[in-house]
Design an enzyme around this catalytic site. Structure first.
Site, mmCIF file in Angstrom:
data_model
loop_
_atom_site.group_PDB
_atom_site.id
_atom_site.type_symbol
_atom_site.label_atom_id
_atom_site.label_comp_id
_atom_site.label_asym_id
_atom_site.label_seq_id
_atom_site.Cartn_x
_atom_site.Cartn_y
_atom_site.Cartn_z
ATOM 1 N N ARG A 117 -18.368 -3.443 1.121
ATOM 2 C CA ARG A 117 -18.445 -3.628 2.002
ATOM 3 C C ARG A 117 -19.525 -3.841 2.406
ATOM 4 O O ARG A 117 -20.043 -2.583 2.068
ATOM 5 C CB ARG A 117 -17.630 -2.897 3.104
ATOM 6 C CG ARG A 117 -16.786 -3.676 3.236
ATOM 7 C CD ARG A 117 -15.343 -3.049 3.908
ATOM 8 N NE ARG A 117 -15.321 -1.505 3.281
ATOM 9 C CZ ARG A 117 -13.973 -1.112 4.360
ATOM 10 N NH1 ARG A 117 -13.977 -1.125 5.628
ATOM 11 N NH2 ARG A 117 -14.288 0.593 3.654
ATOM 12 N N CYS A 144 -19.780 1.188 8.154
ATOM 13 C CA CYS A 144 -19.991 2.391 9.685
ATOM 14 C C CYS A 144 -21.092 1.521 10.190
ATOM 15 O O CYS A 144 -21.580 1.631 11.501
ATOM 16 C CB CYS A 144 -20.712 3.740 8.848
ATOM 17 S SG CYS A 144 -18.689 4.203 8.736
ATOM 18 N N PHE A 193 -16.179 12.090 11.355
ATOM 19 C CA PHE A 193 -18.027 11.517 10.031
ATOM 20 C C PHE A 193 -17.717 12.036 8.766
ATOM 21 O O PHE A 193 -18.566 12.264 8.621
ATOM 22 C CB PHE A 193 -18.587 12.851 11.152
ATOM 23 C CG PHE A 193 -18.547 13.092 12.557
ATOM 24 C CD1 PHE A 193 -19.274 12.021 12.819
ATOM 25 C CD2 PHE A 193 -17.543 13.679 13.690
ATOM 26 C CE1 PHE A 193 -20.130 11.882 14.086
ATOM 27 C CE2 PHE A 193 -18.098 13.613 14.598
ATOM 28 C CZ PHE A 193 -19.080 13.101 15.108
ATOM 29 N N LEU A 194 -16.372 11.616 8.480
ATOM 30 C CA LEU A 194 -16.510 11.497 6.632
ATOM 31 C C LEU A 194 -17.277 10.685 6.447
ATOM 32 O O LEU A 194 -17.281 9.660 6.243
ATOM 33 C CB LEU A 194 -15.198 11.117 6.325
ATOM 34 C CG LEU A 194 -13.985 12.107 6.471
ATOM 35 C CD1 LEU A 194 -12.544 11.852 6.288
ATOM 36 C CD2 LEU A 194 -14.292 13.616 5.770
ATOM 37 N N ARG A 195 -18.293 10.892 4.813
ATOM 38 C CA ARG A 195 -18.996 9.942 4.361
ATOM 39 C C ARG A 195 -18.066 9.507 3.149
ATOM 40 O O ARG A 195 -17.288 10.365 2.659
ATOM 41 C CB ARG A 195 -20.048 11.224 3.487
ATOM 42 C CG ARG A 195 -20.979 10.704 4.686
ATOM 43 C CD ARG A 195 -22.284 12.151 4.373
ATOM 44 N NE ARG A 195 -21.612 13.318 3.396
ATOM 45 C CZ ARG A 195 -21.772 14.239 2.931
ATOM 46 N NH1 ARG A 195 -22.906 13.393 1.309
ATOM 47 N NH2 ARG A 195 -21.360 15.077 2.288
ATOM 48 N N LYS A 219 0.961 -1.067 -0.105
ATOM 49 C CA LYS A 219 -0.137 0.204 0.135
ATOM 50 C C LYS A 219 0.909 1.209 -0.378
ATOM 51 O O LYS A 219 0.629 2.090 -0.889
ATOM 52 C CB LYS A 219 -0.798 0.316 1.385
ATOM 53 C CG LYS A 219 -2.240 -0.139 0.616
ATOM 54 C CD LYS A 219 -2.838 -0.296 2.553
ATOM 55 C CE LYS A 219 -3.925 0.346 2.458
ATOM 56 N NZ LYS A 219 -5.119 0.225 3.572
ATOM 57 N N GLY A 227 -34.849 2.466 0.439
ATOM 58 C CA GLY A 227 -34.086 2.093 -0.272
ATOM 59 C C GLY A 227 -33.854 0.860 0.464
ATOM 60 O O GLY A 227 -34.888 -0.064 0.635
ATOM 61 N N LEU A 287 -34.365 10.377 3.932
ATOM 62 C CA LEU A 287 -35.799 10.279 3.774
ATOM 63 C C LEU A 287 -35.076 9.437 2.940
ATOM 64 O O LEU A 287 -36.858 9.395 1.785
ATOM 65 C CB LEU A 287 -36.621 11.457 4.544
ATOM 66 C CG LEU A 287 -36.734 12.133 5.723
ATOM 67 C CD1 LEU A 287 -37.800 13.185 5.790
ATOM 68 C CD2 LEU A 287 -36.628 10.830 6.881
#
Ligand code: UDX
Length: 431
Positions: free
Chosen positions: A329, A262, A152-154, A35, A255, A252
């Site tokens: 994942r 997470c 809190f990163l998406r 890596k 899905g 909202l």
């Protein structure tokens, strides 16, 4: 400031690159030499919008470096972030802290006095205490502060979220540490709220936030089920609810269930922690159960649309757990496909970014198409499982020419059913 990030995954790498861009001197450490070699050649091993360009820029200017040698990296660091994985334990589902503890043990002999060890990985309440005593045990003379700085990163928006966070949470009681962290995050001082709380509160904020968001998604999914039976349309219901500022219009979208690295993991870890503390969190237990069942129900919905066909061909658009990422994942799409494979269906799938990761999980159990339209060749039904924008405005005439059947099961409510060409049968979620 001199910053070290341990772990170069979806959290560590964007954080390191972001801090380098803010002018700090960053060293990213990872045990995986392969890596590190790839990173040193200016490439990233994960897909994250805007990350590679920023990495190359800061690597070339010397603001970010990569190494697999812990002791060289940490001996001069002011702040060391722990951003290693905390995967769920296979049986108990509690967060597995072996990588955190291993990193703490390894850095302990080398970290300089006065340095701050900031835990960024999502860890159970009380982990900061354990990391602190572990470092003290290995190096009794050390004088470091262990703090909690949850992330809190998406995924898919990590770079954007790094520079525009809703809040920065810093778990420490030490005035000295607060001063240093304020300096580290000075760029954000007039842009966002920096909230200082005690360490255990910071650790809890991360779990409480993710469990709340997962609950919000589960709630709208259950409302979608309700709408399907009651004759209402969840698209209007969600819009109507979201206009109430107390509810808000985010998260909202009904899905196929929440996925990713997470929400599934953190809800299970939260439930495990509550059981340990003897606290009733039956709401979260319900959310976990409901989300697992949902993926099976989505597969049944798809199979129902082709129930009269002996060996149906199912085209799948989307394999990643959400749009904007190559991450599979805990992807609902992966689980739905596995469920579909229990029938005698043949599956051909396409995803703009996640094909390689999906192949690692599904292997040759399904076929992989080179583009979204070739997946449709002779298909009896199209199932849309991930909300990639490219799926939103497809060429319906072309789809009609390619597909044998005319069913679409849109698990993300992406298509505007009013634009569909005649002949298609459209099944969405919640109407
Ligand atoms: C989440 C949190 O948002 C982030 O703050 C935290 O740091 C990490 O976990 P992420 O896992 O990247 O981020 O994905 P997110 O965008 O939150 O979506 C999670 C799942 O919920 C996805 O499967 C997504 O498709 C689903 N989702 C989200 C819905 O089904 N409906 C929605 O309205 C929103």
């Amino acid at each position: 400031m001199k910053v070290v990030i341990i772990g170069t995954g979806y959290v560590g790498l964007p954080t390191g690159v972001g801090l380098a861009e803010l002018g700090h001197d960053v060293i990213c450490v990872d045990k995986d030499e392969n890596k590190i070699n790839i990173l040193q050649s200016g490439k990233v091993i994960l897909y994250e919008d805007g990350l590679e360009d920023l990495l190359v820029k800061n690597f070339n200017s010397g603001k970010i470096k990569f190494t697999s040698s812990m002791h060289n990296a940490v001996s001069d660091a002011d702040v060391v972030f722990l951003a290693v994985g905390t995967p769920p334990h296979p049986v108990t589902k509690e967060a597995d802290l072996q990588y955190i503890f291993a990193a703490a043990e390894e850095l302990a002999p080398w970290v300089k006095n006065g340095a701050i060890v900031a835990v960024k990985s999502t860890v159970p309440v009380g982990t900061g205490d354990k990391v602190e005593s572990l470092i003290k045990e290995v190096n009794p003379a050390s004088n470091i502060d262990v703090i909690s700085v949850p992330e809190f990163l998406r995924e898919g928006y990590a770079v954007r979220d790094f520079f525009n966070p809703d809040r920065i949470i810093i778990g420490t009681d030490s005035p000295r540490v607060k001063k240093i962290m304020a300096e580290l995050y000075v760029f954000f001082a007039d842009k966002t709220e920096i909230l200082y709380v005690k360490r255990r509160s910071a650790e809890t904020i991360k779990y409480a936030s993710n469990a709340f968001l997962a609950t919000k998604i589960h709630y709208i999914n259950e409302m979608a089920d309700f709408c399907e039976q009651s004759g209402a349309d969840i698209r209007d219901v969600a819009k109507g609810m979201g206009l109430d500022k107390r509810i808000g219009n985010k998260f909202l979208n009904p899905g196929p269930g929440f996925g990713g690295s997470c929400f599934p993991k953190d809800t299970m870890a939260m439930a495990y922690m509550a059981r340990q503390f003897n606290v009733n969190l039956s709401l979260i237990e319900d959310v976990i159960r409901g989300n697992q069942e949902r993926k099976k129900r989505m597969a049944q919905k798809i199979l129902k649309s082709v129930e009269n066909i002996k060996s149906p061909k199912i085209a799948v658009w989307g394999l990643a757990f959400k749009e904007g990422t190559d991450d599979c994942r805990e992807s609902p799409a992966m689980e739905i496909v596995q469920e579909l494979l229990k029938s005698n269906a043949n599956i051909v799938a396409y995803d703009p970014k996640a094909m390689d990761n999906a192949k690692r999980i599904l292997g040759d159990k399904i076929e992989y198409a080179s583009d979204m339209y070739s997946a449709l060749q002779d298909a009896d039904v199209l199932a849309i499982l991930t909300e990639w924008p490219v799926f939103r405005t497809p060429d319906f005439d072309k789809m009609a020419r390619l597909m044998k059947g005319k069913s679409i099961v849109d698990c993300r409510n992406m298509l505007d059913d009013k634009r569909l060409v005649p002949g298609f049968v459209y099944y969405g979620i919640g109407f």
